[in-house]
Design a protein around this motif. Structure first.
Motif, PDB file in Angstrom:
ATOM      1  N   TRP A 212       6.778  -7.524   1.765  1.00  0.00           N
ATOM      2  CA  TRP A 212       5.814  -7.407   0.678  1.00  0.00           C
ATOM      3  C   TRP A 212       4.405  -7.224   1.230  1.00  0.00           C
ATOM      4  O   TRP A 212       3.594  -6.483   0.670  1.00  0.00           O
ATOM      5  N   GLY A 213       4.095  -7.875   2.343  1.00  0.00           N
ATOM      6  CA  GLY A 213       2.777  -7.704   2.940  1.00  0.00           C
ATOM      7  C   GLY A 213       2.495  -6.257   3.302  1.00  0.00           C
ATOM      8  O   GLY A 213       1.398  -5.743   3.081  1.00  0.00           O
ATOM      9  N   GLY A 214       3.503  -5.567   3.864  1.00  0.00           N
ATOM     10  CA  GLY A 214       3.328  -4.163   4.190  1.00  0.00           C
ATOM     11  C   GLY A 214       3.129  -3.302   2.961  1.00  0.00           C
ATOM     12  O   GLY A 214       2.306  -2.376   2.948  1.00  0.00           O
ATOM     13  N   ALA A 215       3.881  -3.603   1.897  1.00  0.00           N
ATOM     14  CA  ALA A 215       3.745  -2.843   0.653  1.00  0.00           C
ATOM     15  C   ALA A 215       2.416  -3.121  -0.034  1.00  0.00           C
ATOM     16  O   ALA A 215       1.757  -2.203  -0.550  1.00  0.00           O
ATOM     17  N   GLU A 216       2.021  -4.382  -0.036  1.00  0.00           N
ATOM     18  CA  GLU A 216       0.797  -4.772  -0.739  1.00  0.00           C
ATOM     19  C   GLU A 216      -0.424  -4.076  -0.148  1.00  0.00           C
ATOM     20  O   GLU A 216      -1.351  -3.690  -0.876  1.00  0.00           O
ATOM     21  N   LYS A 217      -0.438  -3.894   1.165  1.00  0.00           N
ATOM     22  CA  LYS A 217      -1.553  -3.196   1.801  1.00  0.00           C
ATOM     23  C   LYS A 217      -1.654  -1.753   1.304  1.00  0.00           C
ATOM     24  O   LYS A 217      -2.752  -1.217   1.147  1.00  0.00           O
ATOM     25  N   VAL A 218      -0.502  -1.138   1.072  1.00  0.00           N
ATOM     26  CA  VAL A 218      -0.506   0.229   0.554  1.00  0.00           C
ATOM     27  C   VAL A 218      -1.005   0.257  -0.880  1.00  0.00           C
ATOM     28  O   VAL A 218      -1.895   1.042  -1.243  1.00  0.00           O
ATOM     29  N   PHE A 219      -0.447  -0.603  -1.723  1.00  0.00           N
ATOM     30  CA  PHE A 219      -0.822  -0.591  -3.134  1.00  0.00           C
ATOM     31  C   PHE A 219      -2.302  -0.936  -3.347  1.00  0.00           C
ATOM     32  O   PHE A 219      -2.912  -0.500  -4.327  1.00  0.00           O
ATOM     33  N   ALA A 220      -2.880  -1.691  -2.405  1.00  0.00           N
ATOM     34  CA  ALA A 220      -4.306  -2.020  -2.504  1.00  0.00           C
ATOM     35  C   ALA A 220      -5.179  -0.774  -2.402  1.00  0.00           C
ATOM     36  O   ALA A 220      -6.342  -0.786  -2.846  1.00  0.00           O
ATOM     37  N   GLN A 221      -4.631   0.296  -1.849  1.00  0.00           N
ATOM     38  CA  GLN A 221      -5.389   1.549  -1.724  1.00  0.00           C
ATOM     39  C   GLN A 221      -5.289   2.398  -2.987  1.00  0.00           C
ATOM     40  O   GLN A 221      -5.905   3.458  -3.062  1.00  0.00           O
ATOM     41  N   TYR A 222      -4.527   1.939  -3.961  1.00  0.00           N
ATOM     42  CA  TYR A 222      -4.321   2.705  -5.195  1.00  0.00           C
ATOM     43  C   TYR A 222      -4.691   1.845  -6.404  1.00  0.00           C
ATOM     44  O   TYR A 222      -3.838   1.179  -6.991  1.00  0.00           O
ATOM     45  N   PRO A 223      -5.962   1.838  -6.779  1.00  0.00           N
ATOM     46  CA  PRO A 223      -6.388   0.969  -7.886  1.00  0.00           C
ATOM     47  C   PRO A 223      -5.727   1.309  -9.215  1.00  0.00           C
ATOM     48  O   PRO A 223      -5.716   0.452 -10.124  1.00  0.00           O
ATOM     49  N   ASP A 224      -5.171   2.493  -9.351  1.00  0.00           N
ATOM     50  CA  ASP A 224      -4.529   2.869 -10.605  1.00  0.00           C
ATOM     51  C   ASP A 224      -3.035   2.541 -10.630  1.00  0.00           C
ATOM     52  O   ASP A 224      -2.346   2.858 -11.600  1.00  0.00           O
ATOM     53  N   ILE A 225      -2.546   1.925  -9.564  1.00  0.00           N
ATOM     54  CA  ILE A 225      -1.184   1.389  -9.581  1.00  0.00           C
ATOM     55  C   ILE A 225      -1.279  -0.102  -9.867  1.00  0.00           C
ATOM     56  O   ILE A 225      -1.910  -0.856  -9.125  1.00  0.00           O
ATOM     57  N   GLU A 226      -0.647  -0.524 -10.947  1.00  0.00           N
ATOM     58  CA  GLU A 226      -0.737  -1.916 -11.406  1.00  0.00           C
ATOM     59  C   GLU A 226       0.636  -2.592 -11.291  1.00  0.00           C
ATOM     60  O   GLU A 226       1.622  -2.097 -11.830  1.00  0.00           O
ATOM     61  N   VAL A 227       0.680  -3.704 -10.570  1.00  0.00           N
ATOM     62  CA  VAL A 227       1.897  -4.511 -10.518  1.00  0.00           C
ATOM     63  C   VAL A 227       1.910  -5.405 -11.756  1.00  0.00           C
ATOM     64  O   VAL A 227       1.112  -6.328 -11.875  1.00  0.00           O
TER      65      VAL A 227
END
Length: 374
Positions: A212-227
């Motif tokens: 999850w840490g690896g994925a979270e770093k990626v998603f942090a670069q995409y403000p329009d992707i919402e978990v």
């Protein structure tokens, strides 16, 4: 089939080395059968231990090293772990055949940390030459690993990192990379925007946190992707399906699924279909059942990617331990390639003749697989 790189100590804690485990589509386990010379108590027994006896003494005399080795396992509670254990057995049998190993032990603590500590202490008492360990806890097992090292035993951890420098090496994939591969693929599929749900593994394990840490770093670069929702579904089909059913009920819009386990993804696929919802891009893993569901539904709009932790990490850990016993230089971290099933190669990996519980990245021969999954 595999690519092994050595890296420095600075990357040690960026490795997973924890169980990328998952159940089959019925939420049940296919337990690995043992060779005839291996005696194993029932998995539910409090003190399960496997001992495989050596061949003739003359075999060891023919240039062999006569090592005694062991696998200290914390669970065979799902099909990945059952196949992983069988990979160790297959490698140990090869080493017995050429006289390198005289006997080997397998212990299983059934996810009981204190039992695994006791198992390690028993192996120390037996005077084994090497132990490969997949640890129930990266911290709780560290003192007994250090105790084994002090006793002159070569210890190699795999599939769950043990937080100590007093071991020969850690072996496994970079689990952060596993998480990153799926997240970048999903972000690309969504063109950088959308509402996603997250299926994580067992809370508190190294694999869960690192993926999850690896994925979270990626998603942090995409403000329009919402978990919009997440759950720890233990890499299990039934738990994954139940979690997604709840998420579907609560969220009228779900554009993608980031999952760190194949059986959870298979559960998610079935939950979407049962709810009558359109299938969305989902990350997965190299499990035959998840790949089957992927192939069966790709014409219905399903797209997936499946980074994987190969079940033969146990065999690789044993090979590293033997190298250390032979006095060879061994890197402190042995990083294996994150083998990935993609939309371009998925048909090459699916085995129609194998059950859902089969894991596609394996070194086992056809006879062993037939016995394991009969």
């Amino acid at each position: 089939m595999k690519k092994i790189l050595s890296v420095g100590l600075a990357t040690m804690m960026a490795l997973s080395l924890a169980a990328c485990s998952s159940s089959n589509n019925a939420g049940t386990t296919t337990a690995a059968p043992q060779p005839q010379e291996t005696k194993e108590e029932a998995p539910e027994a409090e003190a399960e231990e496997t001992e495989a006896k050596a061949g003739e003494d003359s075999q060891a005399a023919g240039g062999g090293k006569d090592y005694v080795v062991a696998l200290c396992n914390y669970s065979i509670g799902n099909s990945w772990r059952a196949q992983m254990e069988q990979e160790f057995i297959a490698e140990a049998e090869k080493l017995k055949a050429d006289g390198t190993v005289s006997e080997y032990y397998i212990t299983n603590s059934n996810e009981d940390i204190n039992k695994q500590i006791s198992d390690m202490q028993d192996l120390i008492t037996k005077g084994v030459d090497a132990i490969v360990i997949t640890a129930a806890s990266p911290t709780a097992l560290a003192p007994v690993v250090e105790e084994a090292t002090d006793a002159g035993i070569k210890v190699v951890s795999f599939d769950n990192v043990v937080e100590t420098d007093m071991q020969v090496a850690t072996v496994g994939i970079n689990e952060e990379e596993f998480g990153r591969i799926g997240a970048e693929w999903l972000a690309d599929k969504l063109e950088g925007k959308g509402k996603i749900i997250v299926l994580n593994g067992v809370a508190g394990t190294a694999t869960d946190a690192l993926r999850w840490g690896g994925a979270e770093k990626v998603f942090a670069q995409y403000p329009d992707i919402e978990v919009i929702a997440s759950a720890n579904a233990s890499w299990d089909y039934a738990e994954g399906k139940a979690a997604v059913e709840s998420m579907l009920s609560a969220n009228p819009q779900i554009d993608g699924v980031w999952s760190q386990g194949g059986a959870m993804t298979q559960g998610a696929i079935d939950a979407f279909i049962a709810a009558g919802r359109d299938l969305v891009p989902m990350t997965s893993e190299g499990n035959n059942g998840a790949i089957r569901a992927w192939i069966e539904n790709r014409d219905n709009g399903l797209s997936c990617i499946a980074p994987s932790n190969p079940t033969y990490t146990s065999a690789e850990a044993l090979r590293v331990a033997i190298q250390a016993l032979n006095g060879e230089d061994v890197p402190s971290n042995v990083v294996m390639e994150v083998s990935t099933v993609t939309e371009d190669n998925v048909d090459d990996y699916y085995r129609e003749d194998m059950p859902d519980s089969y894991w596609v990245h394996t070194e086992l021969d056809e006879d062993t697989l037939a016995e394991l999954y009969k």
